[in-house]
Design an enzyme around this catalytic site. Structure first.
Site, PDB file in Angstrom:
ATOM      1  N   GLU A  72       0.852  -1.197   0.000  1.00  0.00           N
ATOM      2  CA  GLU A  72       0.000   0.000   0.000  1.00  0.00           C
ATOM      3  C   GLU A  72       0.883   1.241   0.000  1.00  0.00           C
ATOM      4  O   GLU A  72       2.106   1.152   0.162  1.00  0.00           O
ATOM      5  CB  GLU A  72      -0.961  -0.025   1.203  1.00  0.00           C
ATOM      6  CG  GLU A  72      -2.056  -1.070   1.031  1.00  0.00           C
ATOM      7  CD  GLU A  72      -3.076  -1.078   2.161  1.00  0.00           C
ATOM      8  OE1 GLU A  72      -2.928  -0.316   3.128  1.00  0.00           O
ATOM      9  OE2 GLU A  72      -4.016  -1.886   2.063  1.00  0.00           O
ATOM     10  N   HIS A 132      -9.129   9.702   1.931  1.00  0.00           N
ATOM     11  CA  HIS A 132      -8.693   8.605   1.056  1.00  0.00           C
ATOM     12  C   HIS A 132      -8.967   9.026  -0.380  1.00  0.00           C
ATOM     13  O   HIS A 132     -10.069   9.484  -0.695  1.00  0.00           O
ATOM     14  CB  HIS A 132      -9.456   7.326   1.395  1.00  0.00           C
ATOM     15  CG  HIS A 132      -8.797   6.088   0.879  1.00  0.00           C
ATOM     16  ND1 HIS A 132      -8.669   5.831  -0.471  1.00  0.00           N
ATOM     17  CD2 HIS A 132      -8.207   5.044   1.514  1.00  0.00           C
ATOM     18  CE1 HIS A 132      -8.031   4.680  -0.634  1.00  0.00           C
ATOM     19  NE2 HIS A 132      -7.738   4.176   0.553  1.00  0.00           N
ATOM     20  N   ARG A 163      -0.688   9.076   1.218  1.00  0.00           N
ATOM     21  CA  ARG A 163      -2.104   9.323   0.947  1.00  0.00           C
ATOM     22  C   ARG A 163      -2.443  10.813   0.860  1.00  0.00           C
ATOM     23  O   ARG A 163      -3.289  11.213   0.071  1.00  0.00           O
ATOM     24  CB  ARG A 163      -2.915   8.657   2.052  1.00  0.00           C
ATOM     25  CG  ARG A 163      -4.305   8.363   1.646  1.00  0.00           C
ATOM     26  CD  ARG A 163      -4.968   7.473   2.659  1.00  0.00           C
ATOM     27  NE  ARG A 163      -4.664   6.075   2.442  1.00  0.00           N
ATOM     28  CZ  ARG A 163      -5.102   5.102   3.239  1.00  0.00           C
ATOM     29  NH1 ARG A 163      -5.828   5.395   4.292  1.00  0.00           N
ATOM     30  NH2 ARG A 163      -4.812   3.849   2.983  1.00  0.00           N
ATOM     31  N   HIS A 204     -11.654   9.656   5.708  1.00  0.00           N
ATOM     32  CA  HIS A 204     -11.424   8.223   5.898  1.00  0.00           C
ATOM     33  C   HIS A 204     -10.904   7.888   7.294  1.00  0.00           C
ATOM     34  O   HIS A 204     -11.232   6.855   7.854  1.00  0.00           O
ATOM     35  CB  HIS A 204     -10.432   7.761   4.833  1.00  0.00           C
ATOM     36  CG  HIS A 204     -10.114   6.303   4.860  1.00  0.00           C
ATOM     37  ND1 HIS A 204     -11.054   5.327   4.598  1.00  0.00           N
ATOM     38  CD2 HIS A 204      -8.942   5.639   5.115  1.00  0.00           C
ATOM     39  CE1 HIS A 204     -10.482   4.124   4.681  1.00  0.00           C
ATOM     40  NE2 HIS A 204      -9.207   4.293   5.007  1.00  0.00           N
ATOM     41  N   ARG A 254      -1.488   9.254   8.571  1.00  0.00           N
ATOM     42  CA  ARG A 254      -1.343   7.832   8.903  1.00  0.00           C
ATOM     43  C   ARG A 254      -0.831   7.019   7.719  1.00  0.00           C
ATOM     44  O   ARG A 254      -1.289   7.200   6.584  1.00  0.00           O
ATOM     45  CB  ARG A 254      -2.697   7.280   9.339  1.00  0.00           C
ATOM     46  CG  ARG A 254      -2.703   5.804   9.661  1.00  0.00           C
ATOM     47  CD  ARG A 254      -4.114   5.374   9.983  1.00  0.00           C
ATOM     48  NE  ARG A 254      -4.955   5.552   8.812  1.00  0.00           N
ATOM     49  CZ  ARG A 254      -5.405   4.559   8.057  1.00  0.00           C
ATOM     50  NH1 ARG A 254      -5.106   3.322   8.358  1.00  0.00           N
ATOM     51  NH2 ARG A 254      -6.167   4.812   7.019  1.00  0.00           N
TER      52      ARG A 254
HETATM   53  C1  SIN Z   1      -7.170   0.887   1.920  1.00  0.00           C
HETATM   54  O1  SIN Z   1      -7.405  -0.309   1.852  1.00  0.00           O
HETATM   55  O2  SIN Z   1      -6.898   1.603   0.978  1.00  0.00           O
HETATM   56  C2  SIN Z   1      -7.303   1.540   3.243  1.00  0.00           C
HETATM   57  C3  SIN Z   1      -6.321   1.002   4.170  1.00  0.00           C
HETATM   58  C4  SIN Z   1      -6.245   1.914   5.324  1.00  0.00           C
HETATM   59  O3  SIN Z   1      -6.935   2.925   5.358  1.00  0.00           O
HETATM   60  O4  SIN Z   1      -5.434   1.634   6.222  1.00  0.00           O
END
Ligand code: SIN
Length: 487
Positions: free
Chosen positions: A113, A227, A269, A324, A359
């Site tokens: 991620e 997000h 993010r 988010h 985060r």
């Molecule tokens: C995601 O799956 O994009 C979100 C994961 C997260 O917010 O930690």
């Protein structure tokens, strides 16, 4: 068994359930606003649990990625402590029966991620939160020391001499008061205060308001994570399209079909959310091109998109940013205890120092697990006295629908002083009666005070990061002296 004198946990997401389980064999009362497990942000988490368990990974790398995303506001000792507990958290969940994805040789299949320098997301396809909640709920139901009170909404924390002495709650059968000197807030985040959110609509910061009205300090309230890839299809809340989809090769494209992130599709993010927001501000649109991604890796997401008439296997998926996660929350120390003695917080409701200004993806289920255990360890060493519950002084919070409009207008990705001042003026008269308005007011006031851009907090009128402001913010009701809120 009388509930008086038991620790009381408010909130039935992953953090609250972990705190309850880890308190065994001590009797504990768990208050849930609905049925256990219903509409928790934990249960909706798609990505997974970040843990440095891969052969090419280590705690130092995971710590460094977390600190970089946090933009100078993380507490390095807290970061190390939580990250070093990652393998324990995975082992704990696996022992409870969590079915995480694995390679044929039995080793964990790790996802990637944003802003992680290694593959370290332990996941159960695209429904990791649901799997985590499944095993935690089973364990809670089987635990004799936990008394579950469903449909029970905490309405007030009674405090004597800056020490918790009771929890008041509303139930379908009427008011409930539990005399206790130990209360744990695990009520999750605040996304429901925004018109566009990926959170359950009940995530309105109830626990933060309870703590603030009890006199607790709150920290970093201005930092809200947006997000970048909420599915833009008219649903409220907006379904998430996990960052893990980009980890498997999906890229952003605009209306013209042009990739615009210059290879930075998996940047932190806050950076990606700003880039997507800038496209919309320029009257463009944004899509996630996931046509190269294997549908079987993300069955839930593909099914959700298809139910909305969008097939990610053959067409770009329309996305836009949505609230988010809240990095801010109840300020807690290393024991997860707030500035009010006996009042603890864990999970998203707490500001532990892990996330700083932004985060790192999938660090939050990890934090929920670990801080739930920290709370339990701290509470285990205390007696939870029942010295009498004073009568409640508050009615249940009033719903204030205008808060969603105000937050979206003034506390979104780009902020500025006139908008924030307008938000404060609109929220102030509502905050005494409405928990959502109070939380939004504390966020707006904190955002106004931070005259710089850092992590997820972007001030159009202060676009630069100011090294002199590299400290966490603290706010409490006495910091809102002109509102008439402080008792
Ligand atoms: C995601 O799956 O994009 C979100 C994961 C997260 O917010 O930690």
């Amino acid at each position: 068994m009388s509930a008086h004198g038991c620790p009381v946990i408010i909130g039935g997401g992953a953090a609250g359930l972990m705190a309850a389980l880890c308190l065994a064999p001590r009797p504990v009362v768990l208050l849930c606003g609905g049925t256990l497990g219903f509409e928790t942000a934990s249960g909706w988490a798609q990505g997974g649990v970040a843990a440095a368990v891969g052969p090419d990974d280590d705690f130092a790398l995971h710590t460094q990625d977390t600190l970089s995303a946090g933009a100078g506001l993380c507490d390095a000792a807290v970061v190390r402590r939580i990250i070093e507990a990652g393998p324990w958290a995975i082992d704990f969940l696996t022992r409870l029966g969590a079915d995480f994805g694995r390679h044929a040789n039995g080793t964990l299949a790790l996802g990637l991620e944003a802003a992680h320098s290694r593959r370290r997301i332990v996941h159960a396809k695209d429904a990791t939160g649901a799997e985590v909640m499944r095993v935690l709920i089973n364990a809670v139901h089987a635990a004799e020391h936990i008394t579950i009170r469903e449909h029970t909404q905490a309405t007030e924390l009674a405090v004597r001499d800056n020490r918790v002495c009771a929890v008041h709650a509303a139930t379908p059968a009427g008011a409930l008061s539990i005399a206790t000197s130990c209360a744990v807030i695990a009520t999750g985040g605040i996304g429901g205060l925004f018109a566009h959110t990926t959170n359950p609509l009940g995530a309105t910061g109830t626990g933060l308001a309870l703590a603030a009205r009890a006199g607790a300090d709150l920290r970093d309230m201005e930092f809200v994570q947006f997000h970048p890839t909420a599915l833009s299809c008219g649903l409220d809340p907006m379904p998430l399209v996990s960052e893990a989809v980009r980890g498997e090769g999906a890229v952003f494209i605009d209306n013209a079909g042009t990739q615009f992130m210059n290879g930075g599709d998996l940047a932190a993010r806050d950076i990606v959310a700003r880039a997507v927001a800038a496209k919309y501000a320029a009257n463009d649109s944004v899509f996630l091109d996931a046509r190269r991604v294997l549908p079987e890796k993300f069955p839930g997401i593909f099914a959700t998109c298809r139910a909305q008439g969008i097939d990610p296997a053959t067409q770009p998926v329309p996305v836009r940013p949505a609230a988010h996660y809240h990095m801010g929350g109840i300020a807690v120390n290393a024991d997860c205890e707030s500035s009010v003695a006996g009042l603890f917080a864990c999970g998203e409701a707490a500001a532990t120092g892990l996330h700083g200004a932004n985060r790192l993806a999938s660090n939050s289920l990890l934090e929920a697990m670990v801080t739930g255990r920290i709370v339990a360890q701290a509470v285990s060493g205390r007696t939870a006295e029942a010295t009498g519950a004073p009568p409640p002084t508050r009615q249940a919070s009033r719903h204030a629908p205008v808060v969603r409009e105000v937050c979206s207008q003034s506390l979104g990705i780009y902020r500025n002083a006139p908008e924030l001042e307008a938000a404060v003026a609109r929220l102030r008269p509502l905050a005494a009666q409405s928990d959502g308005a109070l939380v939004a007011l504390l966020m707006a006031q904190s955002a106004l005070r931070r005259r710089e851009s850092r992590g997820a907090h972007t001030r159009a009128d202060f676009p630069h990061t100011d090294p002199a402001q590299a400290t966490s913010s603290t706010i409490n009701l006495s910091g809102l002296a002109d509102t008439g809120l402080n008792a």
